[in-house]
Enzyme design. Sequence first.
Site, PDB file in Angstrom:
ATOM      1  N   SER A  39      43.086  41.644  64.797  1.00 21.70           N
ATOM      2  CA  SER A  39      41.816  41.544  64.072  1.00 21.70           C
ATOM      3  C   SER A  39      40.945  42.790  64.155  1.00 21.70           C
ATOM      4  O   SER A  39      40.064  42.976  63.331  1.00 21.70           O
ATOM      5  CB  SER A  39      41.023  40.331  64.544  1.00 21.70           C
ATOM      6  OG  SER A  39      40.498  40.551  65.836  1.00 21.70           O
ATOM      7  N   LYS A  80      35.051  41.579  68.784  1.00 25.53           N
ATOM      8  CA  LYS A  80      34.665  41.834  67.388  1.00 25.53           C
ATOM      9  C   LYS A  80      33.571  42.896  67.361  1.00 25.53           C
ATOM     10  O   LYS A  80      33.027  43.302  68.368  1.00 25.53           O
ATOM     11  CB  LYS A  80      34.139  40.560  66.716  1.00 25.53           C
ATOM     12  CG  LYS A  80      35.078  39.364  66.762  1.00 25.53           C
ATOM     13  CD  LYS A  80      36.312  39.561  65.941  1.00 25.53           C
ATOM     14  CE  LYS A  80      37.237  38.355  66.107  1.00 25.53           C
ATOM     15  NZ  LYS A  80      38.552  38.583  65.608  1.00 25.53           N
TER      16      LYS A  80
END
Length: 183
Positions: A39, A80
């Site tokens: 990701s 993230k």
Amino acid sequence: MTKAKSDSWEWVKAVAIALVLAFVIRYFLFAPIVVDGQSMMPTLEHSDRMIVDKISYVIGEPNRFDIIVFHAPDGKDYIKRVIGLPGDKVEYRGDVLYVNDEPIEEPYLDELKQVYKGESLTSDFQLVEVTSETVVPEEHLFVLGDNRRHSKDSRDIGTVHIDKVVGKANVVFWPISDIRIAK
């Protein structure tokens, strides 16, 4: 005999102090984390090992584009990038990030744009469509993975409460050939 006993006691004390220091450093200041998944590619690769700075947000606030580690709703820790701060209106149109109606450059996506050659990296959305909020709530962050096509992030799990943030992660220490500051 007393000299040997004294030397042994000094070693026991030294080991105990080292263990206490290691515990304090590990649980209160810095911790290792392993990147799991794709990701955050190309910024971070699967299996990169990083150091999480747990103290940064005790003495300061997260900034836009910081890479953070947080406790996700499914019990895992996610890594993230901070896109929206409290009070921000976040939107994507035509593969461009808009924060408070201003276009914002995302240079960390340049390499991925070369891979997809003109294809969209981030689908269009408005914050309200993915979180039911018009702006990022107080004490919350809106986060996205860099590999937007393959990231479970705030578009799926909602905003992240600041209390769930473990810390800032920007030092890759493994593999040794890739030691760097991730930006």
